[in-house]
Scaffold this motif. Sequence first.
Motif, PDB file in Angstrom:
ATOM      1  N   ALA A   1      21.066  10.680  37.634  1.00  0.00           N
ATOM      2  CA  ALA A   1      20.123   9.673  37.156  1.00  0.00           C
ATOM      3  C   ALA A   1      19.257  10.211  36.023  1.00  0.00           C
ATOM      4  CB  ALA A   1      19.245   9.197  38.309  1.00  0.00           C
ATOM      5  N   VAL A   2      18.707  11.406  36.195  1.00  0.00           N
ATOM      6  CA  VAL A   2      17.875  12.009  35.153  1.00  0.00           C
ATOM      7  C   VAL A   2      18.704  12.278  33.903  1.00  0.00           C
ATOM      8  CG1 VAL A   2      16.507  14.036  34.537  1.00  0.00           C
ATOM      9  CG2 VAL A   2      16.264  13.017  36.813  1.00  0.00           C
ATOM     10  N   GLY A   3      19.948  12.750  34.093  1.00  0.00           N
ATOM     11  CA  GLY A   3      20.821  13.011  32.957  1.00  0.00           C
ATOM     12  C   GLY A   3      21.146  11.751  32.173  1.00  0.00           C
TER      13      GLY A   3
ATOM     14  N   VAL B   1      16.248   6.309  27.695  1.00  0.00           N
ATOM     15  CA  VAL B   1      15.387   5.385  28.438  1.00  0.00           C
ATOM     16  C   VAL B   1      14.603   6.181  29.469  1.00  0.00           C
ATOM     17  CG1 VAL B   1      16.947   3.437  28.114  1.00  0.00           C
ATOM     18  CG2 VAL B   1      17.181   4.858  30.152  1.00  0.00           C
ATOM     19  N   SER B   2      13.592   5.562  30.028  1.00  0.00           N
ATOM     20  CA  SER B   2      12.743   6.275  30.972  1.00  0.00           C
ATOM     21  C   SER B   2      13.429   6.422  32.326  1.00  0.00           C
ATOM     22  CB  SER B   2      11.415   5.521  31.163  1.00  0.00           C
ATOM     23  OG  SER B   2      11.631   4.282  31.815  1.00  0.00           O
ATOM     24  N   GLU B   3      12.974   7.408  33.093  1.00  0.00           N
ATOM     25  CA  GLU B   3      13.483   7.584  34.454  1.00  0.00           C
ATOM     26  C   GLU B   3      13.137   6.374  35.314  1.00  0.00           C
ATOM     27  OE1 GLU B   3      12.119  11.238  36.104  1.00  0.00           O
ATOM     28  OE2 GLU B   3      13.145  12.506  34.628  1.00  0.00           O
ATOM     29  N   ALA B   4      12.035   5.695  34.981  1.00  0.00           N
ATOM     30  CA  ALA B   4      11.652   4.511  35.737  1.00  0.00           C
ATOM     31  C   ALA B   4      12.720   3.427  35.641  1.00  0.00           C
ATOM     32  CB  ALA B   4      10.316   3.963  35.230  1.00  0.00           C
ATOM     33  N   VAL B   5      13.279   3.216  34.447  1.00  0.00           N
ATOM     34  CA  VAL B   5      14.313   2.194  34.254  1.00  0.00           C
ATOM     35  C   VAL B   5      15.540   2.519  35.094  1.00  0.00           C
ATOM     36  CG1 VAL B   5      15.882   1.139  32.578  1.00  0.00           C
ATOM     37  CG2 VAL B   5      13.518   1.582  31.949  1.00  0.00           C
ATOM     38  N   ILE B   6      15.968   3.778  35.061  1.00  0.00           N
ATOM     39  CA  ILE B   6      17.136   4.191  35.842  1.00  0.00           C
ATOM     40  C   ILE B   6      16.858   4.059  37.337  1.00  0.00           C
ATOM     41  CG2 ILE B   6      18.712   6.088  36.339  1.00  0.00           C
ATOM     42  CD1 ILE B   6      19.016   4.866  33.562  1.00  0.00           C
TER      43      ILE B   6
END
Length: 330
Positions: free
Chosen positions: A206-208, A215-220
Amino acid sequence: LIKLYAKRRQIMTNLLFLLLGVGLLTIGGEALIRGSLAASQRLGVSPLLSGLVIVGFGTSAPELVVSVNAALNQQPDIAVGNVVGSNIGNVLLILGICALIAPLTIKPLALRRDAVTVVVASILFLVLVGGSALGRTDGVIFLTALVAYLVWAYWSERIHAPATTLNKAEAEELTALPKSIGGTVAAVIIGLLLLISGSQVLLIGAVGIAESLGVSEAVIGLTLVAVGTSLPELSISVIAALRRHADVAVGNILGSNIFNLLGILGVSALLQPLPVHARILQFDQWVLLVASLLLFLFLYTGRRLSRLEGGILLATYGVYVGLSFTAFGS
């Protein structure tokens, strides 16, 4: 060209990590639920309590492990985004799909108790996150509210529906439980190990992906991670809809959303204070509230969720995902 190829390869690698993590979480969650239900039967725990606690917590186990792991790894955007996105997906995506399979009815008790609690929990989230963060005190408030709900649910089910309870039906929806003590212990241990390892792998992917796509980690966390961790709810609710067990399909989602907000955010905030991403404050928390109110309205007006209403929920989720990666993609 070399840089473009390398970026695509990196995205594909991270996507494989994400999918592998989702697979491990799904299998681990299933194993944990079945092992726990088998253990509860051996210990003489009532089907009502098994369905209420074990199935309720069990289907939310992937969200719990991922959010707690993310919180401890200083990734609050994924920790909070996973819960908020899962609740939005549960209502708009999963119940939308189930309602298209078969119209979903709900019992008056579940409407008065569970559907109302989902709305109240969503409002409580808005109130507590008003300071742009969830602290340990907020975590205690969430967990206290969860305990109050569990006591209320157990008492009301015993008083009002002793013969045919929703939570008993949820426990009985799962078959093929381990028969032996060894199989039961192995299912629980393997389930926990797969959940822990799956959450680690999923977070790496997810972070990758977030870094690769810019995009931000929040979106993922709100989209890919949330849908992935909601697969146990999807499988149980779809199976229930196919079997025309409409109240189980709806009850599973309502219970999961309550556990997600009150239990998972409660535990995560208690372990590690969670600053909340600006886009969640500006956009997603309101989508969460609207989705909860929309579901309550649909269920209240006809005591059922029709195919048309399911189509509306699905279309709304499509719009939400589209906006998540465009207008609110940062």
